[in-house]
Design an enzyme around this catalytic site. Sequence first.
Site, PDB file in Angstrom:
ATOM      1  N   GLY A 109       0.974  -1.495  -0.250  1.00 24.14           N
ATOM      2  CA  GLY A 109      -0.234   0.381   0.382  1.00 24.14           C
ATOM      3  C   GLY A 109       0.684   1.022  -0.226  1.00 24.14           C
ATOM      4  N   ASP A 153       1.477 -11.480   7.159  1.00 22.43           N
ATOM      5  CA  ASP A 153       1.606 -10.283   5.829  1.00 22.43           C
ATOM      6  C   ASP A 153       3.275 -10.283   5.454  1.00 22.43           C
ATOM      7  OD1 ASP A 153      -0.280  -9.281   7.143  1.00 22.43           O
ATOM      8  OD2 ASP A 153       0.556  -7.399   6.535  1.00 22.43           O
ATOM      9  N   ASP A 172       9.770  -6.096   7.958  1.00 22.52           N
ATOM     10  CA  ASP A 172       9.052  -4.999   8.329  1.00 22.52           C
ATOM     11  C   ASP A 172       8.707  -4.339  10.120  1.00 22.52           C
ATOM     12  OD1 ASP A 172       6.742  -3.773   7.740  1.00 22.52           O
ATOM     13  OD2 ASP A 172       5.515  -5.601   6.587  1.00 22.52           O
ATOM     14  N   ASP A 226      -1.969   6.757   2.716  1.00 26.40           N
ATOM     15  CA  ASP A 226      -1.654   8.377   1.869  1.00 26.40           C
ATOM     16  C   ASP A 226      -0.572   7.956   1.309  1.00 26.40           C
ATOM     17  OD1 ASP A 226       0.360   7.763   4.499  1.00 26.40           O
ATOM     18  OD2 ASP A 226       0.113   9.582   5.004  1.00 26.40           O
ATOM     19  N   GLY A 227      -0.201   6.468   1.396  1.00 24.93           N
ATOM     20  CA  GLY A 227       1.307   5.521   1.119  1.00 24.93           C
ATOM     21  C   GLY A 227       2.857   6.639   1.493  1.00 24.93           C
ATOM     22  N   ARG A 259       5.388 -13.423   1.023  1.00 33.49           N
ATOM     23  CA  ARG A 259       5.457 -13.759   2.430  1.00 33.49           C
ATOM     24  C   ARG A 259       4.404 -14.879   2.439  1.00 33.49           C
ATOM     25  NH1 ARG A 259       5.517  -7.699   3.575  1.00 33.49           N
ATOM     26  NH2 ARG A 259       6.504  -7.054   2.115  1.00 33.49           N
ATOM     27  N   LYS A 318      10.139   2.256   0.296  1.00 34.10           N
ATOM     28  CA  LYS A 318       8.755   2.524   1.000  1.00 34.10           C
ATOM     29  C   LYS A 318       8.240   3.702   1.391  1.00 34.10           C
ATOM     30  CE  LYS A 318       7.462  -0.182   6.221  1.00 34.10           C
ATOM     31  NZ  LYS A 318       7.960  -0.900   6.981  1.00 34.10           N
TER      32      LYS A 318
END
Length: 473
Positions: free
Chosen positions: A88, A245, A255, A121-122, A180, A109
């Site tokens: 996203g 994920d 992550d 909002d990315g 993932r 990222k």
Amino acid sequence: MTLHFDNSYARLPGRFYARQAPAAVPAPTLVVLNDDLARRLGADPAALRTGEAVGWLAGNGLPEGAEPLAQAYAGHQFGGWVPQLGDGRAVLLGEVIAPDGARFDLQLKGAGQTPFSRQGDGRAWLGPVLREYVVSEAMAALGVPTTRALAAVTTGDTIWRDGQRRPGAVLARVASSHIRVGTFQYFAARRDLEALRLLVDHVIARHHPEAEGAAGLLDAVVSAQARLIGQWMSLGFIHGVMNTDNMTVSGETIDYGPCAFMDAFHPNTVYSSIDRQGRYAWSNQPQIAAWNLAQLAMCLIPLMGEEAVAIEAATASVHSFKDRYEAEWLKRFGAKIGLAAPTGADLTLIDDLMAEMTRQGADFTNTFRGLLDGTAAGNFGDPAGFDAWSGRWRERLSSEADPQAVMAAANPAYIPRNHQVEVMIEAAVAGDMSPFHRLMSVLQRPYDSQPGAEDLALPPRPDQVVQATFCGT
Ligand code: AMP
Ligand code: MG
């Protein structure tokens, strides 16, 4: 010297991703570049410092050979099924082939919205970008499989977080892949067996070339994750958001949102502000990993032949996690107390030390490190229990050849402590990168005592303790 791309994921069918260029930004500025990692990828660090390269690191333009895309995936978040997540706020530029032939994903990222952004909002801001940079590079230096940080850039934009304007930033992240457990779940939930077969072949070729078919792949992932979680545990690392994920099939840590290294030891420690049930507490991580691997097994069963046989094989694989993880745990914690070849008979000795650490909230890192130089007792308010343990321990060590060397390789002096990371972020946002560079330089050699860096090994004072960490930031 430029990066050499070969984009195997982009050659998979279109339903694996959405083609997506990074969003353009007003004023790219390089904050930090990882020169060693740039060289590892076959790039000249000086070439990555030019205006053009800093531009594409922030989202303006593309390096030659890139084929940007956002990957599709699904996942269980805190146990709840979400049929579509996907990148996203990240864009995969492509796969870089290093001079030695190794293949690495290069991902931005914080590169803007994608078809998978939902309400987001990315974007990312400088704080979490530098946090991931420091913690992932520290993990690499500690010897833990992990995604890496190639560069952090600011965009010149500000974004809103927690009611404040924050400097927008992009992290250039490098991984052996970003595939993932949730990538498999995405296709399994759609009963897309053809995609699952392609994904199995792709992952075997990239990560587990010795594995045969879906059953072999499952077994290889179980084994890689057992090793990884054993390492996390032995360093007091809490991932914080072990959703399916956020679990790679390569066995790399991915992550770094609300992750944290423990200071005072307690097995139930949780930092993540959104983990109210303590699902991802330090001591729960192995069970959660096994649960996630069971989800992967469910995806692979349809590819494992006759159903009853497949279920049996998949179950055996997932159940083998426990033994593999426990063997890894024993090896790692045995080494932490100086045992080169610990056996089940040593478990009580290890457990008794940790029970005393728990009782007194002893600092995890410094207690183990202190076993090397005789300062461990100082981590206990009342050292009597530790001293009694220490007598039994010395007796056990008498039959070891070189316990000091074993401990020196297993017990770091430095970890990225939460309060130091916070100090670093605050300074960086105010334009002072010196705490960042000092932290990074010490954390490059975490197992070496470094004169002048004693303050970075101190646990937080009560007023410095970080109570909560945040993800999705
Ligand atoms: P995470 O908890 O960071 O693993 O993210 C879970 C999901 O939320 C992923 O699909 C992310 O891409 C997405 N996501 C997180 N932050 C944002 C953001 N600021 N904008 C859009 N999507 C996001
Ligand atoms: Mg994630």
